[in-house]
Design a protein around this motif. Structure first.
Motif, PDB file in Angstrom:
ATOM      1  N   PRO A 131       5.935   7.153 -14.367  1.00 58.04           N
ATOM      2  CA  PRO A 131       6.646   5.889 -14.124  1.00 58.04           C
ATOM      3  C   PRO A 131       6.916   5.214 -15.599  1.00 58.04           C
ATOM      4  CG  PRO A 131       4.211   6.090 -13.283  1.00 58.04           C
ATOM      5  CD  PRO A 131       4.481   7.350 -14.196  1.00 58.04           C
ATOM      6  N   GLY A 132       8.127   4.745 -15.381  1.00 55.57           N
ATOM      7  CA  GLY A 132       8.820   3.885 -16.604  1.00 55.57           C
ATOM      8  C   GLY A 132       8.406   2.384 -16.255  1.00 55.57           C
ATOM      9  N   ALA A 133       9.248   1.718 -17.269  1.00 55.76           N
ATOM     10  CA  ALA A 133       9.139   0.332 -17.208  1.00 55.76           C
ATOM     11  C   ALA A 133       9.646  -0.381 -15.842  1.00 55.76           C
ATOM     12  CB  ALA A 133      10.051  -0.502 -18.308  1.00 55.76           C
ATOM     13  N   VAL A 134      10.910   0.259 -15.402  1.00 54.72           N
ATOM     14  CA  VAL A 134      11.381  -0.234 -14.102  1.00 54.72           C
ATOM     15  C   VAL A 134      10.349  -0.085 -12.972  1.00 54.72           C
ATOM     16  CG1 VAL A 134      13.023   0.448 -12.531  1.00 54.72           C
ATOM     17  CG2 VAL A 134      13.713   0.622 -14.927  1.00 54.72           C
ATOM     18  N   THR A 135       9.526   1.050 -12.905  1.00 54.23           N
ATOM     19  CA  THR A 135       8.568   1.179 -11.816  1.00 54.23           C
ATOM     20  C   THR A 135       7.635  -0.258 -11.822  1.00 54.23           C
ATOM     21  OG1 THR A 135       8.859   3.657 -12.336  1.00 54.23           O
ATOM     22  CG2 THR A 135       7.218   2.868 -10.810  1.00 54.23           C
ATOM     23  N   TYR A 136       6.928  -0.134 -13.105  1.00 56.09           N
ATOM     24  CA  TYR A 136       5.682  -0.978 -13.148  1.00 56.09           C
ATOM     25  C   TYR A 136       6.266  -2.532 -13.064  1.00 56.09           C
ATOM     26  CZ  TYR A 136       2.651   2.671 -14.928  1.00 56.09           C
ATOM     27  OH  TYR A 136       1.874   3.782 -14.850  1.00 56.09           O
ATOM     28  N   LYS A 182      -4.167 -10.851  -9.521  1.00 53.11           N
ATOM     29  CA  LYS A 182      -4.775  -9.869 -10.368  1.00 53.11           C
ATOM     30  C   LYS A 182      -4.174  -8.800 -10.919  1.00 53.11           C
ATOM     31  CE  LYS A 182      -9.256  -8.044 -10.657  1.00 53.11           C
ATOM     32  NZ  LYS A 182     -10.762  -7.668  -9.770  1.00 53.11           N
ATOM     33  N   HIS A 183      -3.522  -7.983  -9.578  1.00 48.39           N
ATOM     34  CA  HIS A 183      -3.095  -6.733  -9.961  1.00 48.39           C
ATOM     35  C   HIS A 183      -1.833  -6.829 -10.554  1.00 48.39           C
ATOM     36  CE1 HIS A 183      -5.218  -5.550  -5.942  1.00 48.39           C
ATOM     37  NE2 HIS A 183      -5.457  -4.617  -6.863  1.00 48.39           N
ATOM     38  N   GLY A 184      -0.987  -7.983 -10.419  1.00 44.97           N
ATOM     39  CA  GLY A 184       0.097  -8.118 -11.111  1.00 44.97           C
ATOM     40  C   GLY A 184      -0.373  -8.126 -12.687  1.00 44.97           C
ATOM     41  N   PHE A 185      -1.202  -8.892 -13.025  1.00 41.06           N
ATOM     42  CA  PHE A 185      -1.523  -9.088 -14.621  1.00 41.06           C
ATOM     43  C   PHE A 185      -1.904  -7.660 -14.967  1.00 41.06           C
ATOM     44  CE2 PHE A 185      -2.077 -13.777 -13.648  1.00 41.06           C
ATOM     45  CZ  PHE A 185      -0.832 -14.173 -14.147  1.00 41.06           C
ATOM     46  N   GLU A 186      -2.620  -6.795 -14.194  1.00 43.35           N
ATOM     47  CA  GLU A 186      -3.407  -5.536 -14.572  1.00 43.35           C
ATOM     48  C   GLU A 186      -2.082  -4.863 -14.938  1.00 43.35           C
ATOM     49  OE1 GLU A 186      -5.657  -4.255 -11.396  1.00 43.35           O
ATOM     50  OE2 GLU A 186      -7.365  -5.485 -12.002  1.00 43.35           O
ATOM     51  N   LYS A 235       0.891  -1.338  -0.020  1.00 38.21           N
ATOM     52  CA  LYS A 235      -0.015   0.057  -0.068  1.00 38.21           C
ATOM     53  C   LYS A 235       0.967   1.189   0.176  1.00 38.21           C
ATOM     54  CE  LYS A 235      -4.119  -1.838   2.260  1.00 38.21           C
ATOM     55  NZ  LYS A 235      -5.019  -2.051   3.349  1.00 38.21           N
ATOM     56  N   ALA A 236       2.079   1.462   0.971  1.00 38.23           N
ATOM     57  CA  ALA A 236       2.871   2.522   0.837  1.00 38.23           C
ATOM     58  C   ALA A 236       3.635   2.609  -0.608  1.00 38.23           C
ATOM     59  CB  ALA A 236       3.919   2.163   1.936  1.00 38.23           C
ATOM     60  N   ALA A 237       3.923   1.362  -1.220  1.00 39.79           N
ATOM     61  CA  ALA A 237       4.611   1.505  -2.644  1.00 39.79           C
ATOM     62  C   ALA A 237       3.492   2.285  -3.493  1.00 39.79           C
ATOM     63  CB  ALA A 237       4.785   0.158  -3.048  1.00 39.79           C
ATOM     64  N   TRP A 238       2.323   1.626  -3.551  1.00 37.46           N
ATOM     65  CA  TRP A 238       1.425   2.496  -4.323  1.00 37.46           C
ATOM     66  C   TRP A 238       1.183   3.995  -4.121  1.00 37.46           C
ATOM     67  CZ3 TRP A 238      -0.032   0.517  -8.704  1.00 37.46           C
ATOM     68  CH2 TRP A 238       0.085  -0.915  -9.067  1.00 37.46           C
ATOM     69  N   ARG A 239       1.195   4.293  -2.791  1.00 39.24           N
ATOM     70  CA  ARG A 239       1.039   5.707  -2.413  1.00 39.24           C
ATOM     71  C   ARG A 239       2.217   6.508  -2.950  1.00 39.24           C
ATOM     72  NH1 ARG A 239      -0.988   3.672   2.590  1.00 39.24           N
ATOM     73  NH2 ARG A 239       0.913   3.850   3.435  1.00 39.24           N
ATOM     74  N   MET A 240       3.335   5.610  -2.979  1.00 37.43           N
ATOM     75  CA  MET A 240       4.701   6.417  -3.516  1.00 37.43           C
ATOM     76  C   MET A 240       4.507   6.747  -4.972  1.00 37.43           C
ATOM     77  SD  MET A 240       7.422   7.653  -2.112  1.00 37.43           S
ATOM     78  CE  MET A 240       7.682   6.830  -0.526  1.00 37.43           C
ATOM     79  N   LEU A 241       3.861   5.605  -5.584  1.00 44.89           N
ATOM     80  CA  LEU A 241       3.882   5.695  -7.054  1.00 44.89           C
ATOM     81  C   LEU A 241       2.866   6.784  -7.315  1.00 44.89           C
ATOM     82  CD1 LEU A 241       3.860   4.478  -9.896  1.00 44.89           C
ATOM     83  CD2 LEU A 241       1.991   3.223  -9.455  1.00 44.89           C
ATOM     84  N   LYS A 299       6.177  -7.506 -10.362  1.00 44.04           N
ATOM     85  CA  LYS A 299       6.905  -8.747  -9.632  1.00 44.04           C
ATOM     86  C   LYS A 299       6.346  -8.873  -7.842  1.00 44.04           C
ATOM     87  CE  LYS A 299      11.096  -8.373 -12.221  1.00 44.04           C
ATOM     88  NZ  LYS A 299      12.631  -7.756 -12.221  1.00 44.04           N
ATOM     89  N   SER A 300       6.411  -7.709  -7.459  1.00 40.80           N
ATOM     90  CA  SER A 300       5.911  -7.797  -5.847  1.00 40.80           C
ATOM     91  C   SER A 300       4.641  -8.451  -5.717  1.00 40.80           C
ATOM     92  CB  SER A 300       6.148  -6.437  -5.255  1.00 40.80           C
ATOM     93  OG  SER A 300       5.873  -6.402  -3.921  1.00 40.80           O
ATOM     94  N   CYS A 301       3.672  -7.890  -6.616  1.00 46.06           N
ATOM     95  CA  CYS A 301       2.154  -8.316  -6.700  1.00 46.06           C
ATOM     96  C   CYS A 301       2.311  -9.985  -6.872  1.00 46.06           C
ATOM     97  CB  CYS A 301       1.672  -7.687  -7.650  1.00 46.06           C
ATOM     98  SG  CYS A 301       1.118  -6.215  -7.468  1.00 46.06           S
ATOM     99  N   PHE A 302       3.166 -10.668  -7.709  1.00 51.40           N
ATOM    100  CA  PHE A 302       3.074 -11.943  -7.962  1.00 51.40           C
ATOM    101  C   PHE A 302       3.708 -12.750  -6.850  1.00 51.40           C
ATOM    102  CE2 PHE A 302       3.446 -10.850 -12.646  1.00 51.40           C
ATOM    103  CZ  PHE A 302       2.216 -11.278 -12.955  1.00 51.40           C
TER     104      PHE A 302
END
Length: 456
Positions: free
Chosen positions: A215-220, A234-238, A199-205, A225-228
């Motif tokens: 955000p670039g390819a590295v960010t996403y 579901k979030h990872g595939f999105e 959640k904190a990572a998403w807030r930072m994004l 990877k973290s979602c998986f």
């Protein structure tokens, strides 16, 4: 009189040869230049030193210093920065510090890059406290920190699990006018993901995007990877499909991560589509790709399919690495084939792999779980190299076998050696001693653990 243009041209030629790792040709160009009356300057020698540091070794780079002085050219801060950076790449802290001291004794004042390089070296060698002291020195000496300085510090803190401290530093820097770029946000997002603070990572994004950064390819890829890893498929595939829609390029590892997630969920058709797309994009099928598939097959108990992939890998001329052997060993152990795991380890040694700590750790753990704790102990005693995972696994399995006194001795030797064992495992040992009637021994173990932690 040597023209300025001629020396500049000489430096361009030397830099080109150094960049292409043709150090002898770079030397030849300097000799030819001197014959023609074009004398090298400090930039020429600094370029040569940097090339030797990167491609030949520190001895060759350091020898250039003598030649500089013989030619009447004094080394400058860039000269020593290149040498310190070379020592840092070799993970030689002692040499880095010696060069730093030599620079000071030569009357050369270190600049911000000298400190940045030293700080990076300390982080790489697992000395975050010393790196923090260098950072404080930068502030106290009144040097103007570069954004790289802050990013090195933030990244180092995140790497060693001090993510909260990294965020505190980041906020403090912002209050003092620091304007972070995307690379800083990427470091923090990666650090938060590693400790499971999604959640904190998403807030930072979102904060990065609100600041006008894209955000670039590295960010996403980091978030995906973290979602998986957290089973948030579901979030990872999105994220994966959003990256595709935005036209971002994937590296081989990112594709393998997605393919592995599809296979784990049994979505084989989509995994095949990813594989085809990976090949179409020119990334090819490499060892990482095969290790991903072999790992999945081993976890699912499909060892025959895993071995077919090994044969296919060999037919393509690709060589196994330590990770491949670890996957196979663990897969055999998971499926109860301890004898097969032993055979595979012996096969490793006959094919030139002298040691594989990860594979041995897998075998020790599986032997313990299979009730073969004496075999696990013998294997442990035969190992030349051990890490905290080796000790934790064996201590945990000794406790399961109710051999608490043996576990306590092993635990204390591990802590005294400066290695870490999970606190839950430490508590299991102490609780086990108490429940077995060794109350006095439990107190002694607790006391010894406290003393060991004070010294390490």
């Amino acid at each position: 009189m040597v023209s300025k243009y001629s020396t500049k041209f000489l430096n361009i030629c030397v830099a080109s040869f150094c960049k292409s790792q043709q150090m002898q040709k770079a030397e030849d160009v300097i000799i030819d230049g001197i014959r023609l009356g074009v004398l090298p300057d400090v930039v020429t020698y600094n370029t040569l030193i940097d090339g030797y540091c990167r491609f030949s070794g520190m001895d060759a780079a350091y020898s250039v210093l003598y030649r500089m002085r013989e030619a009447g050219i004094s080394p400058d801060v860039i000269t020593y920065n290149s040498l310190i950076a070379g020592a840092s790449r070799n993970r030689s802290l002692e040499q880095s510090l010696d060069l730093f001291e030599e620079m000071l004794q030569s009357g050369i004042t270190p600049d911000i890059w000298s400190y940045n390089t030293l700080m990076h070296c300390l982080f790489r060698l697992g000395k975050p406290d010393e790196a923090n002291r260098i950072f404080k020195d930068i502030i106290l000496k009144g040097l103007s920190p570069h954004p790289v300085t802050f990013n090195t510090m933030i990244n180092g803190l995140c790497k060693y699990g001090y993510t909260s401290n990294a965020i505190m530093l980041f906020r403090n820097l912002q209050r003092h006018g620091f304007v972070p770029q995307l690379v800083t946000y990427n470091i923090l997002i990666n650090g938060l993901c590693k400790v499971g603070r999604m959640k904190a990572a998403w807030r930072m994004l979102n904060e990065a995007m609100d600041s006008g950064l894209e955000p670039g390819a590295v960010t996403y890829t980091t978030l995906m990877k973290s979602c998986f890893r957290c089973r948030q498929y579901k979030h990872g595939f999105e994220i994966f499909f959003e990256m595709k829609n935005k036209g971002y390029a994937f590296d081989g590892f990112a594709y393998c991560t997605v393919i592995g997630a599809f296979l784990k969920l049994g979505r084989f058709e989509e995994a095949n589509v990813c594989m085809e797309q990976m090949i179409r994009n020119g990334l090819g099928i490499d060892l990482v790709f095969y290790n991903t598939l072999i790992n999945l097959y081993c976890k699912e108990g499909k060892l025959e399919a895993a071995y077919k992939l090994l044969d296919e890998l060999e037919s393509l001329g690709l060589e196994y690495d330590d990770y491949t052997h670890s996957i196979i060993t663990d897969g055999l152990c998971r499926n109860g084939n301890i004898e097969g795991a032993w055979r595979h380890l012996n096969y490793m040694y006959t094919t030139g792999f002298t040691s594989n700590l990860v594979a041995l750790n897998c075998l020790i753990d599986r032997l313990g779980k299979a009730g073969q704790i004496d075999h696990a102990m013998k294997l442990f005693e035969s190992m030349e190299i051990r890490d905290s995972i080796t000790y934790t696994s064996l201590v945990h399995n000794l406790c399961k076998a109710r051999r608490f006194r043996c576990a306590s001795k092993l635990l204390i030797s591990c802590i005294k050696g400066g290695m870490k064992v999970l606190k839950s495992t430490q508590r299991t040992v102490i609780d086990g001693l108490r429940s077995s009637g060794f109350t006095s021994e439990a107190r002694k173990v607790r006391s010894k653990l406290r003393m060991a932690r004070l010294f390490h």
